[in-house]
Design a protein around this motif. Structure first.
Motif, short mmCIF file in Angstrom:
data_model
loop_
_atom_site.label_atom_id
_atom_site.label_comp_id
_atom_site.label_asym_id
_atom_site.label_seq_id
_atom_site.Cartn_x
_atom_site.Cartn_y
_atom_site.Cartn_z
N VAL A 48 -37.07 26.07 8.06
CA VAL A 48 -37.06 27.51 8.32
C VAL A 48 -37.77 28.24 7.18
CG1 VAL A 48 -34.76 27.81 7.30
CG2 VAL A 48 -35.64 29.51 8.89
N ARG A 49 -38.67 29.13 7.54
CA ARG A 49 -39.42 29.90 6.54
C ARG A 49 -38.89 31.32 6.50
NH1 ARG A 49 -44.91 29.40 8.19
NH2 ARG A 49 -44.83 27.40 7.09
N VAL A 50 -38.43 31.77 5.33
CA VAL A 50 -37.89 33.12 5.18
C VAL A 50 -38.62 33.83 4.04
CG1 VAL A 50 -35.61 32.58 6.10
CG2 VAL A 50 -36.06 32.25 3.67
N ALA A 51 -38.51 35.16 4.03
CA ALA A 51 -39.16 35.97 3.00
C ALA A 51 -38.15 36.30 1.91
CB ALA A 51 -39.72 37.26 3.61
N ALA A 52 -38.40 35.80 0.71
CA ALA A 52 -37.52 36.06 -0.42
C ALA A 52 -37.70 37.49 -0.91
CB ALA A 52 -37.80 35.07 -1.55
N GLY A 53 -36.63 38.04 -1.49
CA GLY A 53 -36.63 39.42 -1.94
C GLY A 53 -37.75 39.83 -2.86
N PRO A 54 -38.19 38.98 -3.82
CA PRO A 54 -39.26 39.40 -4.73
C PRO A 54 -40.56 39.80 -4.03
CG PRO A 54 -38.12 37.52 -5.64
CD PRO A 54 -37.56 37.71 -4.26
N LYS A 55 -40.74 39.39 -2.81
CA LYS A 55 -41.93 39.80 -2.06
C LYS A 55 -41.95 41.30 -1.86
CE LYS A 55 -44.49 38.41 2.12
NZ LYS A 55 -45.62 37.77 1.42
N PHE A 56 -40.78 41.94 -1.89
CA PHE A 56 -40.66 43.37 -1.62
C PHE A 56 -40.41 44.18 -2.88
CE2 PHE A 56 -39.33 40.78 1.91
CZ PHE A 56 -40.06 41.29 2.97
N GLY A 57 -40.61 43.53 -4.03
CA GLY A 57 -40.34 44.21 -5.29
C GLY A 57 -41.46 44.04 -6.30
N VAL A 58 -41.28 44.69 -7.43
CA VAL A 58 -42.25 44.66 -8.52
C VAL A 58 -41.68 43.83 -9.66
CG1 VAL A 58 -43.51 46.08 -10.20
CG2 VAL A 58 -43.15 46.93 -7.87
#
Length: 487
Positions: free
Chosen positions: A423-433
């Motif tokens: 399963v491929r999920v988007a980790a939170g750092p993708k949405f942060g600086v």
């Protein structure tokens, strides 16, 4: 493969007013066209058995010959197939077979459930809007087709859309773009340059962060509190960093799903006005309300559009393949963006603009899809509560995803390990600086319930395996390295 039967009353409701009485086109062709659109729109699924010719003729008040001619036309085009004992069954032409589902990627070593897409398939009516656009196209062929600001019919439709939401808007305040992302890129190039600062609510849309960084513009993150927005912190950032503009997602925020209340919208515009900070309000998710309709747009507090620049898109509500977006601002800003646009591309495709105008004018919103999304959201919440009870997830009022909070800063490691388990999920750092949000994952609820169950099960297995292998209190880098070793 089993088939389902569509009975005449249901088909009649779907067909609606399918026949134009003043049309010179034969009834069988009109009926074939209406049935074709039902299949293309997805309102009649594939492998569905239609009523028999005699039965449907009686229900429609037509001769059996007319219905038979319509069915023959659909068979010739590949939209119907006659099966022994099964009647006429819907299908797609061989040359236009449906693409593979985007949610399963075939990879070496097995299938990966791709749980990163926060988007929906095409809405009902999209195919019909394209058909209408093609029919209307001849009226535009006498012109060059290059209009950097967009065709007049779409600019009027978008302006009327703002009017319905309580924000007076003239068509010359609207510029059509190839999606909201192009609109943001134009604003970024116009207002900011290398080394400049831009305030963003934090977390935020990942492509915005990437666009800023690619243009060597410094994002200044202002964190979102547990609920709402911190306008005082935003105004402090405006005063302390002198940003070229601020970017805010006020409507069903991506990734958190929250919506800014009217008082906060008013306060945000007041703070921006006091500090002379332009506001770029991303409205791409405005139609994604599940529990309530969004408040009037932020732009009602600056209807002239001198302080508030709004960007919107047809992609989330209608279809990702409909690459039509827009910018709402004052007429001078729109004209300046139009001049800048000609250095990048000349105009948006005319057919897509006509189709988008028809869809926007219909103003149907999510329609029946809202109930489907609410059910999937609630189902995903229950699955997480049952299989991952140590996670914290607030119920979003809208949007397309959950923002799940983990007990420890291990999102990158968990995402890496989860992919090895399918399963491929988007980790939170993708949405942060700067590596922020290591304790968060974005989990869309756009998949069907079976896939959501599969995704949560695989994620729960990855979570259990990660903690079985690793001692507590390790930092996120060590967790990621260990996950790589396990893979």
């Amino acid at each position: 493969m089993s088939t389902s039967l569509l009975r005449p009353p249901s088909l009649l409701r779907l067909l609606g007013a399918w026949r134009a009485q003043d049309s010179a086109e034969p009834a069988y062709r009109q009926l074939a066209q209406a049935l074709r659109m039902l299949v293309l729109d997805g309102r009649v699924g594939l492998n569905v058995r239609l009523p028999g010719e005699r039965e449907l003729a009686a229900a429609l008040g037509l001769s059996r010959t007319t219905v038979a001619a319509a069915f023959d036309r659909l068979r010739d085009e590949g939209f119907l197939e006659s099966r022994q004992g099964s009647g006429s069954v819907t299908r797609l032409p061989a040359s236009g077979t449906a693409p593979p589902a985007i949610d399963i990627d075939t990879m070496p070593g097995g299938d990966i459930l791709n749980w990163t897409h926060a988007a929906l398939p095409a809405a009902p009516g999209v195919a019909r809007a394209y058909a209408h656009a093609v029919e209307a196209l001849p009226a535009y062929l006498g012109d060059l087709g290059y209009d950097a600001l967009g065709v007049a019919v779409l600019r009027r439709s978008i302006a009327a859309h703002y009017e319905r939401r309580g924000c007076p808007t003239a068509p010359d305040q609207i510029m059509v773009t190839n999606g909201a992302q192009q609109g943001f890129s134009l604003i970024l190039k116009w207002l900011a340059g290398p080394g400049d600062r831009v305030v963003v609510d934090h977390p935020t849309y990942h492509n915005t962060i990437q666009a800023l960084q690619r243009n060597h513009v410094v994002p200044v993150p202002v964190g979102l509190p547990r609920t709402g927005w911190d306008v005082d912190a935003m105004e402090a950032a405006f005063r302390q960093t002198s940003p070229r503009f601020a970017y805010v997602i006020a409507d069903f925020h991506n990734p958190t799903g929250r919506s800014m209340d009217p008082a906060t919208r008013r306060a945000l515009v007041a703070a921006a006005t006091r500090t002379h900070t332009p506001l770029v309000i991303d409205e791409t998710m405005v139609a994604m309300g599940l529990d309530f309709a969004p408040p009037p747009p932020v732009a009602i507090h600056d209807p002239a559009g001198r302080q508030v620049i709004s960007i919107g898109s047809a992609s989330k509500i209608f279809w990702g393949g409909l690459r039509v977006g827009w910018v709402r601002a004052d007429a001078q800003t729109v004209a300046a963006l139009g001049r800048l646009r000609t250095t990048m591309d000349m105009a948006s495709p005319v057919v897509e603009q006509i189709a988008a105008a028809q869809l926007i004018d219909a103003d149907v919103g999510l329609g029946e899809r809202a109930a489907m999304l609410r059910a999937r959201r609630n189902h995903l919440m229950r699955l997480i509560e049952r299989r991952l009870p140590h996670w914290q997830v607030d119920v979003p009022a809208g949007g397309l995803s959950l923002w799940a909070e983990l007990p420890r800063a291990e999102a990158t490691a968990l995402a890496a390990l989860a992919e090895s388990m399918g399963v491929r999920v988007a980790a939170g750092p993708k949405f942060g600086v700067g590596g922020a949000f290591e304790r968060f994952l974005r989990l869309p609820f756009t998949l069907d319930e079976a896939m959501l169950e599969m995704g949560v099960e695989r994620l729960a297995q990855a979570d259990a395996r990660l903690h079985a292998r690793m001692p507590r209190m390790r930092d996120s880098l060590a967790l990621a390295l260990e996950a790589d070793r396990l893979i």
